[in-house]
Design a protein around this motif. Structure first.
Motif, PDB file in Angstrom:
ATOM      1  N   SER A 110      -8.874  14.381  13.709  1.00  0.00           N
ATOM      2  CA  SER A 110      -8.788  13.014  13.167  1.00  0.00           C
ATOM      3  C   SER A 110      -9.161  12.995  11.683  1.00  0.00           C
ATOM      4  N   LYS A 111     -10.167  13.810  11.317  1.00  0.00           N
ATOM      5  CA  LYS A 111     -10.621  13.773   9.919  1.00  0.00           C
ATOM      6  C   LYS A 111      -9.478  14.170   8.991  1.00  0.00           C
ATOM      7  N   ILE A 112      -8.832  15.272   9.316  1.00  0.00           N
ATOM      8  CA  ILE A 112      -7.723  15.743   8.482  1.00  0.00           C
ATOM      9  C   ILE A 112      -6.648  14.673   8.392  1.00  0.00           C
ATOM     10  N   PHE A 113      -6.352  14.063   9.530  1.00  0.00           N
ATOM     11  CA  PHE A 113      -5.272  13.070   9.536  1.00  0.00           C
ATOM     12  C   PHE A 113      -5.581  11.959   8.547  1.00  0.00           C
ATOM     13  N   SER A 114      -6.772  11.422   8.661  1.00  0.00           N
ATOM     14  CA  SER A 114      -7.104  10.314   7.751  1.00  0.00           C
ATOM     15  C   SER A 114      -7.043  10.815   6.315  1.00  0.00           C
ATOM     16  N   LEU A 170       1.576  20.197  19.140  1.00  0.00           N
ATOM     17  CA  LEU A 170       0.947  18.937  19.553  1.00  0.00           C
ATOM     18  C   LEU A 170       0.303  18.249  18.350  1.00  0.00           C
ATOM     19  N   THR A 171      -0.387  19.049  17.536  1.00  0.00           N
ATOM     20  CA  THR A 171      -1.059  18.460  16.377  1.00  0.00           C
ATOM     21  C   THR A 171      -0.089  17.673  15.526  1.00  0.00           C
ATOM     22  N   PHE A 172       1.072  18.264  15.260  1.00  0.00           N
ATOM     23  CA  PHE A 172       2.008  17.575  14.371  1.00  0.00           C
ATOM     24  C   PHE A 172       2.616  16.359  15.048  1.00  0.00           C
ATOM     25  N   GLU A 173       2.798  16.457  16.369  1.00  0.00           N
ATOM     26  CA  GLU A 173       3.237  15.248  17.074  1.00  0.00           C
ATOM     27  C   GLU A 173       2.250  14.123  16.800  1.00  0.00           C
ATOM     28  N   GLU A 174       0.974  14.440  16.966  1.00  0.00           N
ATOM     29  CA  GLU A 174      -0.033  13.397  16.788  1.00  0.00           C
ATOM     30  C   GLU A 174      -0.035  12.884  15.358  1.00  0.00           C
ATOM     31  N   LEU A 175       0.095  13.823  14.410  1.00  0.00           N
ATOM     32  CA  LEU A 175       0.135  13.403  13.004  1.00  0.00           C
ATOM     33  C   LEU A 175       1.283  12.425  12.797  1.00  0.00           C
ATOM     34  N   ASP A 176       2.431  12.764  13.376  1.00  0.00           N
ATOM     35  CA  ASP A 176       3.596  11.894  13.298  1.00  0.00           C
ATOM     36  C   ASP A 176       3.229  10.499  13.787  1.00  0.00           C
ATOM     37  N   LEU A 177       2.686  10.437  14.994  1.00  0.00           N
ATOM     38  CA  LEU A 177       2.347   9.123  15.558  1.00  0.00           C
ATOM     39  C   LEU A 177       1.332   8.409  14.670  1.00  0.00           C
ATOM     40  N   TYR A 178       0.334   9.159  14.229  1.00  0.00           N
ATOM     41  CA  TYR A 178      -0.724   8.534  13.426  1.00  0.00           C
ATOM     42  C   TYR A 178      -0.140   7.884  12.177  1.00  0.00           C
ATOM     43  N   ALA A 296       1.901  20.346  -4.899  1.00  0.00           N
ATOM     44  CA  ALA A 296       1.338  20.623  -3.579  1.00  0.00           C
ATOM     45  C   ALA A 296      -0.167  20.454  -3.550  1.00  0.00           C
ATOM     46  N   SER A 297      -0.657  19.958  -2.446  1.00  0.00           N
ATOM     47  CA  SER A 297      -2.101  20.001  -2.195  1.00  0.00           C
ATOM     48  C   SER A 297      -2.303  20.406  -0.748  1.00  0.00           C
ATOM     49  N   LYS A 298      -3.482  20.927  -0.463  1.00  0.00           N
ATOM     50  CA  LYS A 298      -3.680  21.725   0.745  1.00  0.00           C
ATOM     51  C   LYS A 298      -4.654  21.059   1.696  1.00  0.00           C
ATOM     52  N   PHE A 299      -4.294  21.045   2.961  1.00  0.00           N
ATOM     53  CA  PHE A 299      -5.201  20.537   3.987  1.00  0.00           C
ATOM     54  C   PHE A 299      -5.356  21.620   5.043  1.00  0.00           C
TER      55      PHE A 299
END
Lengths: 735, 417, 525
Positions: A110-114, A170-178, A296-299
């Motif tokens: 969640s932290k990365i997503f935000s 799965l992570t990217f799916e969630e990122l998409d939804l988020y 580019a910036s990196k996460f």
């Protein structure tokens, strides 16, 4: 039927879908499974045979075998009732575990997503602030000339620090939804869209399909631009997620980037690239011009090991479901995680299989239901009433029970045993977590600690013998040993670290008084240490020999660390009863490594070959079950051919092969006995000359051809090459 | 637009002349033995006598084949307005038979105000065309097919040519096929069945002679006295042109220009450039205009490309050159890098950059096509390992680096060893 | 049908041209604002010549030349080709000049229009004043993918537009067709055909009212190979000189003095590497931020010693930047703790780039596989037998010595061809063979340091045969990560070959993480 049945269909399904998920294109090479070494290493050969047997009982899909397994499972449990009941319990337990895992993973991301979302917002504002465009200029075909750096594409490289993609799909799916939930327009492209064949048109079409409308005539960027200008679309940024950058066809991706960067101002697009290897992977894929356009910036996502620790904590250490695993199983799972594909997905799969097998093999596992429920001492009459005589008897034959000399007479104390089985994990997990706290300073993985702590003979205790303490400071032998490392690390902790550690210990041991008291006793020492630290301005490492006050501080620290070590030892000695030493632990602890391994590591190649060599074990035909080394014509053609192929070298002369095949088929009379599978050429000639079975010839040839085809399709032989048309090549030596 | 000054007006006029080929070629076709009159004679006879014919106009690009043909056709259309109909095809557009037939059908429909359906199939179109040919033949109407870029029709199965010429074998039809090509061997490209039906009447278009050029020049540049110019200006302008054309330096310029390229169109381009450089204050053409035009026409792209190179790129070029000198037949980025490193080690140059920067410079050179991959296969290899070749000669490299703005001396030294 | 089509177009355009002025003023994004004849020119007011010249430093002669070539109002014009290497301001100069002259024009870039159909249709859409929008289902006005159709449609459209242009005031009767990035067309399929067509479009079309301008990144001599190529008028844009660059970067800066001081420091060294504006600008923007860090207010005009101070502050950063082409800035929101360290590393040159740690997770079998592939494509296949044997690599130290002296003699030949060939390819069997040998070595070493000696053997020999299974899965995932590339074909006849794309330092990194003696096995050159 039921338990074995479920076991049969679970592991294969899970494995296959994991395959499909990460090796869609590559499945084709599976028939090539060549294990030269596996054949040579004898010890491991024996093991593999053993696993093969057990595997056949567990996961061979033919109903016949399943029935057989049921037949043998019938006498160890009675009837469907319990199996179905256990299944039910399994469902509840597993759902609990699964839920725990999902929660852990979600809040790890969640932290990365935000963070990503904030980044998008900021950059979007910066673009907007540079001046809004009129509709006429936003959709016109030539670039906007006002901005200077108008061709930069904002790009986020999301480092999934894992070679395998499975976990992160799965992570990217969630990122998409988020991001969608945050109001961005999101499209998700995968490497499938970036094929060299369809070119840049393909991925543009993919974009338009997701943004604009399902069917576009020609995939043209201007469509995107004019869509973006319609009904308030232009108030939100456009995000394009490419989840597996490494697999994309580089030139196509470069083209897409170049095209989109031409429109960067009119349609502010944000790339999110999933990079599974190093952060400079794009440099290897993209053309220099495309690279130039990326800002580019990196996460960085949390690494699989970190996630793994979180999962372990949630599943085994936090009160989740009583289910746990034995030392060896834990070791196996660890080595599987480290040596096989280090994906969390496969780890969870392993866990699931283990859990499932536990329920299918252990009749008493129903009792786990009560561990799932939170109300504790609810284990009384009607539950034990469930236990029939057979199960009771079984429960008292459990090795742990017999070891601890518990007799039927003490039957009524079973509930009590169970209840303290149930409360047992709490101090145990607390101790593990405490050690983990120390280990963190040494970047220890909870996984290692967990595995070592489970050791039933508790080898780790011997490190508290003073001699050990001496020499473990002196030379660093056996650095893989966790407890030793913890102790050594303890020695060179700085006071600040010590105090922080103490605090965390307090929090951990809060609800468990015995340890908590011990921890509290440490405080005065801590204070004196801090005092000493105060006295000469807080040096952060006690390793400097400068002043006298300094050495005093050192003494303090030394005393402190000794105390801490003592506390650790106390904890280990008192509360660290490994699960496997406790009576009735079989109820909640899964121990059978071999079953797990065989269920997990399907060795399809080896299995095909071994099965071909002893086909009768599968066919269960009476005729050739008691054959020795001789090949009988009644055997299956393919297995006959394969057995014959064994004696040839790397290449097989088709003619010889056919001849020996024929001799086996047509000589069902007198000299079936001395026809061994080592049939030399001379004998073959004789057969041919004296018994020419002309009518059978065509039939034999047909059967021969079919068998060869089957072998080829199984990937065991290779068709003749142009140069040597009459030779087939063996792909592998037998396994 | 009344306020426009005479200079602009004259400029405008001359440019319109230059862009209008019929105007340009009118005087060239005056003489009786010019291609124009021959061609016109043939076509008109085949119209009047209602017979079929096929002609080839050959000559280098820009020698005015199409223009002359247009002149002829235009005149014929005036002479026989109702017995000539025109079909124009271009090899660039209609080399594919299917769309060629479609196009012919379309033009026929336009011509005769029929409704053309895009959906018509190939066979329908061809039948329609044959029918139209017959109809026109009966109506004593000649269809003239102008096939520009004739050679491109000759590639492929040549079905168009065959069916046209074959239809012309029949007495009823009445058509003329005129092919235009810049390939002198255009008729050799034809298949036997086509060539046998083709009457080999060829016209060769030669570069203009000196006096033709002079006449052309004054035809183009002189302003008409009668027009609305202030006549002082006209006489002044024409005077200027006259002593300009008689000027020896001007003749030199023309000669040097014609050494490079000799066709009429290139001359037009040259004049166009010169005229566009005309000074609008004075409103007169000067010798400088032509000088500048000449210099801007004569370009040496390779030298420009080298001048565009940065120092690092020059280094790479020099390295490759050195490798070639060392008889290292083939080289790729890696070996170039090694050479670069050896240079750096031996001379301690200040410009020694990391590999990826060099790779970027390398890519820049590639997209300028100063260097290119030796062979197209070997896609499996990554770019660093594919074989490269220089696209510029050693002399070009020398010359370019000498004229480079800030080329370090060490490089020139390295180039010569 | 075409006829009434065209009539419709004229009707629409005339109607809207009457209401042209209002529609351009208030562009409300929601109401579908139908484009007008004015959209063929720049909507907003045209710029003066001085503004134009000052916008493009170092392009004065090109601009003036270009204007002369275009000539005064409704002069016919021969085709022009503007060429010059990337980011030398070709497109913007052309567009801004047309804006200055306020001439109607049509622009299509064959970057955006990546195939003939899109190119043709975008040109026609602009001429027919058609705009893709949801109401017309994002379709273009005419469907056209063949040059022959294009010519016909173009004629119609042009005649209409020119007709309406006559009614519209002060724009002349000329329409200019600008086609950008012509060089890209070379790489289309049948691209040379399209190029020929575009180059001879002027003569094919026979409409002097259409001025054709081609913008190409490649010099004209590249196109000579196409027959049917008629030479347009050339206009050359050279690379910017260093002084031009200085002017360009100073153009819109808040604090010119400070920035010129900055340029004094950086411009010269960076110009030696590249003179492309876009590449320099990205680098400079980040560097200038660093440069300004010590300053508290950016309005200050620096004196000498301040310049010196700033320079000394900047100096260490310049060399790394010179050697970096792709910068990844780590973000404050990044969860990664090592973020800022990585940030520094990015500035450092890639050779020293975090050699110590492998910053992504691989299962150890995948690591062994990676190393095996690396060896397989570096070592000649003939040496495998002497390098590895089924007993594992423990006793091949003396063997290795033999190998090394063998390598000593044919050192440079091998080196030469290795450089030429690059990493060699190998069949799957060889890969697996090598893998099993090194994996067994690795295991035994792993085992003795891994488990305790009196530990029961379940620990590691299970691992060792774990390593054997699921290998093909690992192979495939290595392929996905571009560490292996495979020259694929049907696996049944097994002619499929692999090649390792791993750089040596990555391989060494992996080997170090396994504590595997890679150098010992590497056939040294």
């Amino acid at each position: 039927m039921a338990p074995s049945g479920t076991v049969t269909d679970h592991p294969p399904s899970s494995t296959t879908d994991s395959f499909n998920s990460d090796v869609t294109a590559e499945n084709d090479i599976r028939p090539f499974f060549v294990l030269h070494k596996a054949s040579s290493g004898s010890s491991l050969h024996g093991k593999s045979i053993g696993t093969l047997k057990s595997k056949r009982r567990i996961e061979s899909p033919t109903p016949k075998i399943a029935k057989k397994s049921e037949v043998e499972s019938v006498e160890e449990e009675d009837g469907h009732f319990f199996s179905t009941l256990r299944l039910k319990v399994f469902e509840t337990v597993w759902s609990k575990i699964e839920k725990a895992i999902e929660d852990v993973l979600r809040d790890s991301n969640s932290k990365i997503f935000s963070g990503i979302h904030d980044w998008i917002r900021e950059s979007f504002e910066s673009i907007i602030s540079s001046g809004a465009l009129k509709l006429s200029e936003a959709v016109r075909s030539y670039p906007v000339l006002t901005q200077a750096s108008s061709k930069q594409l904002f790009t986020a490289l999301v480092l999934t620090r894992n070679l395998e993609m499975v976990d992160d799909l799965l992570t990217f799916e969630e990122l998409d939804l988020y991001l969608k939930s945050q109001g961005c327009h999101v499209a998700k492209l995968s490497s499938m869209d970036f094929s060299a064949k369809s070119g840049v048109g393909g991925c543009l079409r993919g974009l338009l399909r997701q943004f604009v409308m399902p069917t576009v005539d020609v995939a043209d960027v201007t469509i995107l631009a004019s869509w973006y200008r319609e009904n308030k679309n232009h108030e939100n940024p456009v995000v394009v997620i490419v989840d597996d950058t490494e697999r994309c066809c580089g030139p196509v991706l470069s083209d897409l980037i170049l095209i989109l960067s031409e429109w960067a101002v009119k349609v502010p697009i944000f790339f999110i690239m999933g990079v599974s290897t190093a952060h400079d992977a794009p440099r290897k894929i993209l053309s220099v011009n495309a690279l130039q356009r990326l800002c580019a910036s990196k996460f960085t996502l949390s690494s699989p090991a970190e996630r793994m620790d979180a999962v372990l904590k949630a599943v085994f250490l936090k009160p989740c479901s009583g289910f746990t695993v034995s030392y060896k199983v834990a070791l196996f799972m660890k080595s599987y995680f480290l040596c096989q594909d280090g994906t969390l997905t496969s780890f969870v799969r392993t866990l699931k299989i283990a859990c499932l097998q536990h329920f299918s093999l252990e009749p008493l596992s129903i009792m786990l239901e009560h561990f799932c429920q939170d109300h504790v001492n609810q284990l009384s009459g009607e539950d034990t009433g469930l236990l029939t005589e057979a199960t009771m008897k079984h429960s008292f034959d459990l090795p742990s029970v017999t070891r601890n000399k518990i007799t039927r007479s003490t039957f009524e104390m079973l509930p009590q045993f169970l209840s303290d089985l149930q409360r047992m994990p709490n101090p145990w997990s607390i101790v593990v977590l405490c050690i983990y706290e120390v280990g963190k300073f040494d970047k220890l993985r909870l996984l290692d600690i967990f595995c070592e702590i489970l050791d039933p003979e508790a080898h780790y205790l011997k490190y508290f013998s003073p001699s050990e303490i001496v020499n473990c400071q002196s030379h660093n032998s056996g650095r893989n040993n966790v407890i030793r490392r913890v102790l050594r690390k303890l020695r060179d902790l700085s006071p600040s670290q010590l105090s922080s550690m103490l605090k965390s210990w307090e929090n951990l041991t809060a609800e468990f008084s015995e340890i908590n008291d011990k921890v509290m006793e440490l405080h005065p020492f801590m204070r004196s240490v801090e005092a000493a630290g105060q006295r000469q301005g807080l040096p952060n490492s006690p390793k400097k020999h400068t002043s006298r006050s300094h050495s005093k501080l050192e003494k303090e620290v030394k005393a402190m660390t000794d105390k801490v070590a003592a506390v650790i030892e106390f904890m280990l000695r008192e509360y660290m009863k490994p699960v496997e030493t406790i009576p009735f632990h079989e109820i909640l602890c899964f121990k059978n490594v071999d079953k797990l391994q065989s269920a997990l590591l399907g060795d399809p190649r080896g299995k095909i070959q071994s099965d071909l060599l002893e086909s009768h074990n599968i066919l269960h035909c009476m005729c050739c079950s008691q054959r020795g080394t001789t090949l009988l014509p009644s055997m299956h053609d393919t297995s006959i051919l394969y057995t014959l192929a064994q004696e040839h070298a790397d290449v097989i002369n088709l003619h010889d092969w056919y001849q020996s095949f024929k001799t086996i088929l047509i000589s069902r009379n007198s000299k079936a006995k001395q026809k061994s599978k080592s049939s030399s050429k001379s004998k073959k000639r004789k057969d041919i000359c004296e018994e020419p079975e002309v009518p059978a010839e065509a039939l034999i040839q047909a059967r021969f051809c079919r068998a060869v085809m089957e072998l080829q399709i199984a990937g065991l032989i290779r068709m003749p090459s142009k140069r040597r048309p009459d030779f087939v090549q063996r792909v592998t030596f037998g396994s | 637009m009344g306020k426009e000054i005479p200079a602009e007006k004259s400029l405008n006029l001359i440019r319109e002349r230059l862009c209008d080929p019929t105007f340009v070629f009118r005087p060239l076709s005056a003489s009786s033995d010019s291609n124009y009159s021959k061609l016109k004679f043939i076509v008109s006879t085949s119209i009047t006598e209602g017979c079929n014919n096929s002609i080839l106009l050959l000559g280098p690009r820009g020698s005015g084949k199409a223009a002359v043909l247009d002149l002829v056709v235009g005149d014929l259309l005036e002479e026989y307005p109702d017995s000539v109909s025109l079909i124009r095809l271009n090899g660039l557009l209609h080399s594919d038979d299917n769309c060629a037939f479609k196009e012919i059908a379309r033009q026929l429909c336009m011509e005769h105000h029929l409704l053309f359906s895009k959906m018509a199939s190939f066979d329908e179109n061809s039948q329609f065309i044959i029918a139209m040919l017959r109809e026109c033949g009966l109506a004593h109407k000649t269809i003239i097919f102008l096939l520009d870029e004739f050679d491109m029709f000759a590639q492929g199965k040549q079905r168009l040519l065959y069916s046209l010429l074959d239809a012309m074998q029949s007495v009823t039809s009445q058509a003329v096929v005129v092919g235009i090509s810049s390939r002198l061997d255009a008729d050799q490209l034809l298949e036997k069945r086509v060539r046998s039906r083709f009457s080999h009447r060829k016209f060769l278009f030669l570069p203009p002679s000196r006096e033709e050029i002079d006449s052309l020049l004054e035809h183009l540049l002189f302003l008409p006295a009668d027009s609305s110019f202030p006549n002082g200006y006209v006489s002044q302008f024409n005077e200027k042109i006259k002593n300009l054309t008689s000027d020896a330096r001007f003749k030199d310029i023309l000669r040097t220009f014609f050494n490079a390229n000799s066709t009429v169109n290139s001359l037009l381009k040259f004049i166009f450039r010169a005229v566009s450089l005309m000074n609008l204050e004075s409103g007169l053409l000067s010798l400088e205009n032509f000088k500048a035009a000449l210099s801007s026409i004569q370009r040496q792209p390779k030298l420009e490309a080298i001048k565009d190179c940065s120092i690092l790129e020059l280094y790479l070029l020099v390295c490759m050159r050195r490798l070639e000198v060392k008889e290292q037949s083939s080289y790729n980025f890696i070996s170039v890098m090694k050479e670069y490193k050896t240079i750096h080690d031996s001379f301690q140059t200040s410009d020694y950059y990391a590999q990826n920067v060099c790779l970027r410079a390398f890519e820049h050179l590639r997209e300028r096509e100063v260097i290119c991959y030796a062979e197209n296969r070997g896609q499996s290899q990554t770019g660093e390992y594919r074989l490269m070749t220089l696209m510029i000669s050693a002399s070009e490299l020398h010359q370019g680096m000498r004229s480079h703005a800030c080329c370090p001396a060490i490089l020139l030294k390295l180039l010569d060893h | 049908m075409a006829r009434e089509e065209s009539s419709k177009v004229t009707r629409r355009s005339t109607r809207s041209s009457s209401s042209a002025s209002v529609t351009v003023e208030n562009p409300e994004p929601n109401e579908s604002h139908s484009p007008t004849i004015d959209d063929l020119t720049f909507g907003e007011e045209s710029i003066t010549l001085d503004a134009l010249l000052s916008n493009f430093p170092g392009r004065r002669s090109q601009i003036l030349d270009f204007i002369r070539l275009i000539g005064p109002l409704d002069c016919p014009i021969l085709p022009i080709m503007v060429y010059g290497s990337a980011s030398t301001g070709k497109s913007s100069v052309v567009l801004q000049t047309l804006r200055h002259l306020n001439r109607p024009f049509v622009y299509s870039s064959s970057r955006t229009c990546y195939n003939p159909r899109i190119l043709f249709e975008s040109i026609l859409n602009q001429l027919l004043l058609h705009r893709k929008c949801s109401s017309n289902g994002y379709s273009s006005a005419k469907r056209c993918d063949k040059p022959s159709d294009f010519v016909n449609l173009l004629r119609e459209a042009l005649s209409n537009v020119i007709g309406t242009l006559d009614s519209a005031s002060g724009k002349g009767k000329m329409v200019y067709l600008v086609i950008d990035n012509v060089d890209l067309i070379k790489y289309w399929d049948k691209g040379s055909m399209i190029l020929q067509f575009l180059f001879s479009l002027y003569t094919v079309l026979k409409m002097p009212q259409l001025g054709i301008m081609l913008i190409s990144g490649l010099p004209p001599d590249v196109y000579y190979s196409n027959m049917g190529y008629t030479d347009p008028l050339l206009l050359y844009f050279p690379e910017y000189s260093e002084d031009d660059l200085r002017l360009i970067f100073l153009r819109n800066q808040a604090n010119k003095k400070l920035y010129s001081a900055f340029l004094d420091v950086v411009l010269r060294p960076f110009c030696r590497v590249t003179r492309r504006v876009e590449e320099l600008s990205t680098t400079f923007s980040s560097l200038f931020r660093k440069y300004c860090e010590p300053l508290d207010d950016l309005g200050v005009s620096p004196n000498e010693e301040m310049k010196r101070r700033l320079y000394s502050h900047l100096k260490p950063l310049i060399a790394p930047c010179l050697n970096e082409i792709f910068r990844v800035s780590s973000h404050p929101h990044d969860g990664d703790t090592r973020g800022e360290r990585r940030q520094k590393v990015n500035y450092s040159s890639e050779t020293r780039e975090e050699l110590e740690v492998l910053d992504f997770h691989m299962s150890s079998s995948a690591k062994y596989l990676l190393i095996a592939a690396f060896l397989a494509s570096r070592n000649p296949a003939t040496l495998d037998a002497s390098m590895f044997d089924s007993t594992g690599g423990m006793d091949n130290r003396k063997r290795k010595r033999k190998v090394s002296e063998k390598s000593m003699e044919k050192k440079e030949i091998a080196e030469q061809e290795a450089v030429m060939k690059g990493p060699g390819s190998f069949p799957l069997e060889r890969l697996l063979a090598i893998f099993q040998c090194i994996a067994s070595v690795g295991d035994s070493s792993f085992g003795e340091e891994g488990e305790e000696e009196e530990e029961d053997p379940t620990g590691y020999d299970r691992e060792s045969n774990n390593l054997m299974s699921d290998i093909l899965l690992q192979v495939s995932s290595l392929c996905d990560a571009n560490f292996l590339v495979k020259s694929g074909s049907c696996p049944l006849e097994g002619s499929i070959r692999y090649r390792s794309m791993v750089s040596e330092d990555l391989a060494l990194k992996v080997a170090r993480s396994l504590s595997f003696p890679l150098a010992k096995y590497l056939y040294r050159r």
